[in-house]
Write an enzyme that holds these catalytic residues in place. Sequence first.
Site, mmCIF file in Angstrom:
data_model
loop_
_atom_site.group_PDB
_atom_site.id
_atom_site.type_symbol
_atom_site.label_atom_id
_atom_site.label_comp_id
_atom_site.label_asym_id
_atom_site.label_seq_id
_atom_site.Cartn_x
_atom_site.Cartn_y
_atom_site.Cartn_z
ATOM 1 C CG PHE A 12 -11.269 -0.460 7.641
ATOM 2 C CD1 PHE A 12 -12.406 -1.227 7.512
ATOM 3 C CD2 PHE A 12 -10.076 -0.960 7.150
ATOM 4 C CE1 PHE A 12 -12.368 -2.476 6.925
ATOM 5 C CE2 PHE A 12 -10.024 -2.202 6.554
ATOM 6 C CZ PHE A 12 -11.166 -2.968 6.445
ATOM 7 C CG ASP A 32 -11.305 8.244 15.792
ATOM 8 O OD1 ASP A 32 -11.215 7.078 15.365
ATOM 9 O OD2 ASP A 32 -11.049 9.240 15.094
ATOM 10 C CE1 TYR A 142 2.224 3.649 9.944
ATOM 11 C CE2 TYR A 142 3.053 1.758 8.717
ATOM 12 C CZ TYR A 142 2.087 2.333 9.509
ATOM 13 O OH TYR A 142 0.979 1.622 9.879
ATOM 14 C CE LYS A 146 1.642 1.537 13.146
ATOM 15 N NZ LYS A 146 0.512 1.463 14.073
ATOM 16 C CG ASN A 171 -2.150 -4.772 1.227
ATOM 17 O OD1 ASN A 171 -2.173 -3.546 1.321
ATOM 18 N ND2 ASN A 171 -1.210 -5.404 0.558
ATOM 19 C CB VAL A 186 -3.115 -2.845 -2.437
ATOM 20 C CG1 VAL A 186 -3.449 -4.155 -1.759
ATOM 21 C CG2 VAL A 186 -2.764 -3.041 -3.896
#
Length: 194
Positions: A12, A32, A142, A146, A171, A186
Amino acid sequence: MSRYVVTGSLGFIGSHLVDTLVSQGHEVMGIDNRSTGYSCNQNAIAPTIRLDLVKDKTEVARVITEFKPDVVIANASLAHEGLSQFCPILVTENNYNATLNTLIPSIQAGVKRFVFVSSMSVYGDQQTPFHEDLPRKPMDIYANAKTASERAIEILSQVHDFDYTIIRPHNVYGPRQALSDPYRNVVAIFVRRV
């Protein structure tokens, strides 16, 4: 014109980054593993090499050092915050180790800037609104991966003299976003429920 490597280039965010960089006249190579990226997001001009940043570590290093990018955008991530508590090794390998497997050959290739797409999860459960001066207080595996990635970049930039940028999105939404994941994004969840 600069040379860019973008990891997670079919996803995305990554696919939009590649399109923008190509439209600005830069030479771009994507990497990728196609686990969450889609071939329909492939830019017609910029090649994408199918490699797994963890399993194909040696080949990733070869591709980056031969391409000699000016800038690397480390966008690839296994962005499953909730899953990280149940699959900590999987999530750590595909975030922290994947970042190091991109960063080290980038340094060896003489990268000028390393851009890391992190996460707002590094702030943990601190009082909102968040701001960049808040300390990192990860509350799950997670976020810990990071946070460790950010810190590794900061340390190695001092040793090897390259610039870096850390981005902590939260988001994000828009075209090419996967709407099928019931646990992330979300806005997509809201759209699906409507």
